[in-house]
Motif scaffolding. Structure first.
Motif, PDB file in Angstrom:
ATOM      1  N   VAL A   1       0.867  -1.172   0.000  1.00 34.76           N
ATOM      2  CA  VAL A   1       0.000   0.000   0.000  1.00 34.76           C
ATOM      3  C   VAL A   1       0.908   1.226   0.000  1.00 34.76           C
ATOM      4  O   VAL A   1       1.839   1.319   0.803  1.00 34.76           O
ATOM      5  CB  VAL A   1      -0.928   0.020   1.230  1.00 34.76           C
ATOM      6  CG1 VAL A   1      -1.719   1.315   1.296  1.00 34.76           C
ATOM      7  CG2 VAL A   1      -1.864  -1.178   1.201  1.00 34.76           C
TER       8      VAL A   1
ATOM      9  N   THR B   1       0.952   5.592  -0.313  1.00 36.97           N
ATOM     10  CA  THR B   1       0.180   6.820  -0.273  1.00 36.97           C
ATOM     11  C   THR B   1       1.111   8.012  -0.444  1.00 36.97           C
ATOM     12  O   THR B   1       2.315   7.921  -0.169  1.00 36.97           O
ATOM     13  CB  THR B   1      -0.572   6.988   1.066  1.00 36.97           C
ATOM     14  OG1 THR B   1       0.386   7.144   2.121  1.00 36.97           O
ATOM     15  CG2 THR B   1      -1.481   5.805   1.345  1.00 36.97           C
TER      16      THR B   1
ATOM     17  N   LYS C   1      -4.485  10.665 -12.586  1.00 37.27           N
ATOM     18  CA  LYS C   1      -4.683   9.438 -13.345  1.00 37.27           C
ATOM     19  C   LYS C   1      -3.838   9.390 -14.611  1.00 37.27           C
ATOM     20  O   LYS C   1      -3.539   8.310 -15.114  1.00 37.27           O
ATOM     21  CB  LYS C   1      -6.162   9.279 -13.702  1.00 37.27           C
ATOM     22  CG  LYS C   1      -7.036   9.002 -12.485  1.00 37.27           C
ATOM     23  CD  LYS C   1      -8.513   9.179 -12.733  1.00 37.27           C
ATOM     24  CE  LYS C   1      -9.054   8.381 -13.865  1.00 37.27           C
ATOM     25  NZ  LYS C   1     -10.520   8.483 -13.992  1.00 37.27           N
TER      26      LYS C   1
ATOM     27  N   PRO D   1      -2.273   1.896 -11.372  1.00 36.95           N
ATOM     28  CA  PRO D   1      -3.709   1.800 -11.089  1.00 36.95           C
ATOM     29  C   PRO D   1      -4.006   2.440  -9.728  1.00 36.95           C
ATOM     30  O   PRO D   1      -3.784   1.837  -8.689  1.00 36.95           O
ATOM     31  CB  PRO D   1      -3.973   0.293 -11.083  1.00 36.95           C
ATOM     32  CG  PRO D   1      -2.658  -0.311 -10.682  1.00 36.95           C
ATOM     33  CD  PRO D   1      -1.590   0.613 -11.216  1.00 36.95           C
TER      34      PRO D   1
ATOM     35  N   LYS E   1      -5.952   3.734  -6.540  1.00 40.40           N
ATOM     36  CA  LYS E   1      -7.078   3.206  -5.773  1.00 40.40           C
ATOM     37  C   LYS E   1      -7.919   4.301  -5.149  1.00 40.40           C
ATOM     38  O   LYS E   1      -9.072   4.075  -4.802  1.00 40.40           O
ATOM     39  CB  LYS E   1      -6.580   2.262  -4.674  1.00 40.40           C
ATOM     40  CG  LYS E   1      -5.708   1.122  -5.183  1.00 40.40           C
ATOM     41  CD  LYS E   1      -6.434   0.257  -6.179  1.00 40.40           C
ATOM     42  CE  LYS E   1      -5.563  -0.902  -6.619  1.00 40.40           C
ATOM     43  NZ  LYS E   1      -6.138  -1.611  -7.762  1.00 40.40           N
ATOM     44  N   GLY E   2      -7.340   5.499  -4.983  1.00 46.13           N
ATOM     45  CA  GLY E   2      -8.082   6.605  -4.399  1.00 46.13           C
ATOM     46  C   GLY E   2      -7.354   7.914  -4.611  1.00 46.13           C
ATOM     47  O   GLY E   2      -6.125   7.950  -4.577  1.00 46.13           O
TER      48      GLY E   2
ATOM     49  N   LYS F   1      -3.617   7.215  -3.353  1.00 47.01           N
ATOM     50  CA  LYS F   1      -3.336   5.890  -2.792  1.00 47.01           C
ATOM     51  C   LYS F   1      -3.358   4.834  -3.890  1.00 47.01           C
ATOM     52  O   LYS F   1      -4.163   4.914  -4.827  1.00 47.01           O
ATOM     53  CB  LYS F   1      -4.388   5.548  -1.738  1.00 47.01           C
ATOM     54  CG  LYS F   1      -4.165   4.234  -1.025  1.00 47.01           C
ATOM     55  CD  LYS F   1      -5.211   4.040   0.063  1.00 47.01           C
ATOM     56  CE  LYS F   1      -4.940   2.783   0.864  1.00 47.01           C
ATOM     57  NZ  LYS F   1      -5.937   2.628   1.944  1.00 47.01           N
ATOM     58  N   THR F   2      -2.487   3.839  -3.741  1.00 48.80           N
ATOM     59  CA  THR F   2      -2.488   2.683  -4.619  1.00 48.80           C
ATOM     60  C   THR F   2      -2.001   1.467  -3.854  1.00 48.80           C
ATOM     61  O   THR F   2      -1.510   1.581  -2.728  1.00 48.80           O
ATOM     62  CB  THR F   2      -1.597   2.902  -5.870  1.00 48.80           C
ATOM     63  OG1 THR F   2      -1.883   1.885  -6.831  1.00 48.80           O
ATOM     64  CG2 THR F   2      -0.116   2.879  -5.532  1.00 48.80           C
ATOM     65  N   ILE F   3      -2.119   0.327  -4.476  1.00 45.59           N
ATOM     66  CA  ILE F   3      -1.435  -0.885  -4.029  1.00 45.59           C
ATOM     67  C   ILE F   3      -0.579  -1.266  -5.219  1.00 45.59           C
ATOM     68  O   ILE F   3      -1.096  -1.596  -6.287  1.00 45.59           O
ATOM     69  CB  ILE F   3      -2.422  -2.010  -3.666  1.00 45.59           C
ATOM     70  CG1 ILE F   3      -3.322  -1.553  -2.519  1.00 45.59           C
ATOM     71  CG2 ILE F   3      -1.666  -3.293  -3.309  1.00 45.59           C
ATOM     72  CD1 ILE F   3      -4.475  -2.497  -2.231  1.00 45.59           C
TER      73      ILE F   3
END
Length: 161
Positions: A25, A27, A67, A80, A82-83, A107-109
């Motif tokens: 994760v 951020t 994005k 990609p 996530k938020g 945020k992403t993973i």
């Protein structure tokens, strides 16, 4: 001194290979600001800018920019996300001016961080405010723009300003 990873053995630019890094994760929080005169502040606050709701448009622009960071910053990976959250806060500026503080949380993973996405988001949001209000006054000042915090990853330490 750490090695600059965006250069190959020939000293030419390269996209860093992150395929061996584990997914974690990740951020990032970035901030920017734009200083506007009192007239622009009142137009934005009262939704009187002819191009539309400035902060709503700037928020969408920041999200879209995050994005598409990989599309405009050459060595960034497509990530990609996530938020993404963009927030705005008015503060007093120098005499007769107001400061719009812009904050982006991303945020992403994944196997690479999202600092550039957060920085791109706040930059695009600030530029959008400028674009929408430049007919009123072109003397707006953008910045500073900086990373506030980052978390995630295994080989590097978290960062907090």
């Amino acid at each position: 001194m750490s090695k600059l990873t965006h250069f190959n053995e020939e000293g030419r630019a390269q996209m860093v290979d992150v395929s061996g890094k584990p997914e974690t994760v990740r951020t990032a929080i970035a901030q920017s600001s734009i200083e506007v005169n009192q007239t622009i502040y009142e137009h934005i606050s009262r939704h009187k800018v002819k191009k539309g709701d400035v902060l709503s448009v700037a928020q969408v622009a920041g999200i879209m920019a995050a994005k598409k960071t990989w599309d405009i910053i050459p060595m960034c990976h497509p990530i990609p996300l996530k938020g993404i959250n963009i927030s705005f806060e008015w503060e007093d500026g120098k005499e007769g001016h107001r400061q719009l503080k812009i904050t982006a949380s991303v945020k992403t993973i994944g196997n690479t961080g999202v600092e550039m996405e957060a920085l791109t988001a706040v930059s695009a949001a600030a530029l959008t405010v400028y674009d929408m209000c430049k007919a009123i006054d072109k003397g707006m000042v953008i910045g500073p723009t900086y990373l506030v915090e980052k978390t995630g990853g295994v080989s590097s330490k978290d960062f907090k300003r």
